[in-house]
Design an enzyme around this catalytic site. Structure first.
Site, short mmCIF file in Angstrom:
data_model
loop_
_atom_site.label_atom_id
_atom_site.label_comp_id
_atom_site.label_asym_id
_atom_site.label_seq_id
_atom_site.Cartn_x
_atom_site.Cartn_y
_atom_site.Cartn_z
CG ASP A 58 60.16 88.50 12.38
OD1 ASP A 58 59.19 88.92 11.73
OD2 ASP A 58 60.95 87.64 11.92
N GLY A 81 54.07 91.91 -0.33
CA GLY A 81 55.16 91.19 0.32
C GLY A 81 54.74 90.34 1.51
CG HIS A 108 47.07 85.30 11.86
ND1 HIS A 108 46.38 84.32 12.56
CD2 HIS A 108 47.02 86.42 12.63
CE1 HIS A 108 45.92 84.85 13.69
NE2 HIS A 108 46.31 86.12 13.77
CG ASN A 167 55.10 93.30 4.43
OD1 ASN A 167 55.32 94.47 4.15
ND2 ASN A 167 56.02 92.53 5.02
CG HIS A 199 52.14 89.54 10.36
ND1 HIS A 199 51.50 88.77 9.41
CD2 HIS A 199 53.32 89.90 9.82
CE1 HIS A 199 52.28 88.67 8.35
NE2 HIS A 199 53.39 89.35 8.56
CB CYS A 239 45.98 80.28 14.34
SG CYS A 239 44.78 81.38 13.55
CG HIS A 257 56.75 93.19 10.13
ND1 HIS A 257 57.69 92.17 10.15
CD2 HIS A 257 55.84 92.85 9.20
CE1 HIS A 257 57.35 91.26 9.25
NE2 HIS A 257 56.23 91.63 8.66
P1 5GP Z 1 55.44 88.90 6.22
O1 5GP Z 1 56.46 88.70 5.15
O2 5GP Z 1 54.27 87.97 6.06
O3 5GP Z 1 55.05 90.32 6.45
O4 5GP Z 1 56.19 88.54 7.57
C1 5GP Z 1 56.20 87.30 8.17
C2 5GP Z 1 57.20 87.38 9.29
O5 5GP Z 1 56.99 86.30 10.16
C3 5GP Z 1 58.67 87.31 8.82
O6 5GP Z 1 59.37 88.48 9.26
C4 5GP Z 1 59.19 86.04 9.48
O7 5GP Z 1 60.51 86.17 9.95
C5 5GP Z 1 58.21 85.83 10.63
N1 5GP Z 1 58.00 84.42 10.96
C6 5GP Z 1 57.67 83.43 10.09
N2 5GP Z 1 57.54 82.26 10.74
C7 5GP Z 1 57.78 82.53 12.07
C8 5GP Z 1 57.78 81.72 13.23
O8 5GP Z 1 57.54 80.51 13.22
N3 5GP Z 1 58.06 82.35 14.41
C9 5GP Z 1 58.33 83.69 14.49
N4 5GP Z 1 58.61 84.18 15.69
N5 5GP Z 1 58.34 84.47 13.39
C10 5GP Z 1 58.07 83.90 12.20
ZN ZN Z 2 45.70 82.55 11.82
#
Ligand code: 5GP
Ligand code: ZN
Length: 122
Positions: A36, A102, A107, A96, A109, A13, A111
């Site tokens: 990312d 995973g 929030h 994920n 998202h 957010c 990839h």
């Molecule tokens: P998840 O594991 O929840 O599917 O993926 C979270 C993703 O968010 C990870 O690939 C991680 O590198 C990315 N991420 C986490 N914190 C930040 C941030 O502060 N900025 C950016 N640009 N990516 C982030």
């Molecule tokens: Zn959020």
């Protein structure tokens, strides 16, 4: 276990509203996309709805139009970010969901990953 983050304390957010900086890929009224911070592939960006939805498990009928727009936008952004065209190129979309899925950031998202192989992960 990581508990779902409340919207007022949610890192994505804050990225969507610019309170936390990011390398922006795309923005409109409802959708934000950014690189990312820890890429697994030569192209790796995240697409998020600006509204706080904790995960795909929280999606309902009211989100159909928004998610449809995100999905239709993804291929265009992938090409703009350097993915080669289908079928030689292409891209992968991953979302994920939950601890066993995973998910680390709660929030919703997607990839979007692509570019020449090998990739670091995925
Ligand atoms: P998840 O594991 O929840 O599917 O993926 C979270 C993703 O968010 C990870 O690939 C991680 O590198 C990315 N991420 C986490 N914190 C930040 C941030 O502060 N900025 C950016 N640009 N990516 C982030
Ligand atoms: Zn959020």
């Amino acid at each position: 276990m990581t508990e779902p983050t409340a919207a007022d304390n949610c890192i994505f957010c804050k990225i969507a509203t610019g309170k936390i900086p990011s390398r922006k890929v795309y923005e409109d009224e409802d959708i934000f996309a950014f690189h990312d911070i820890n890429p697994w592939a030569p192209v790796h960006f995240l697409m998020i709805p600006k509204t706080h939805i904790a995960s795909m498990a929280h999606v309902g009928h009211e989100h159909e139009a928004l998610l449809g727009r995100m999905l239709a936008l993804a291929p265009r952004l992938a090409l703009e970010q350097g993915c080669r065209p289908y079928p030689e190129g292409g891209f992968r979309i991953v979302t994920n969901t939950g601890a066993e899925g995973g998910q680390e950031v709660h929030h919703l998202h997607w990839h979007v990953m692509g570019g020449p192989r090998p990739w670091l992960r995925g």
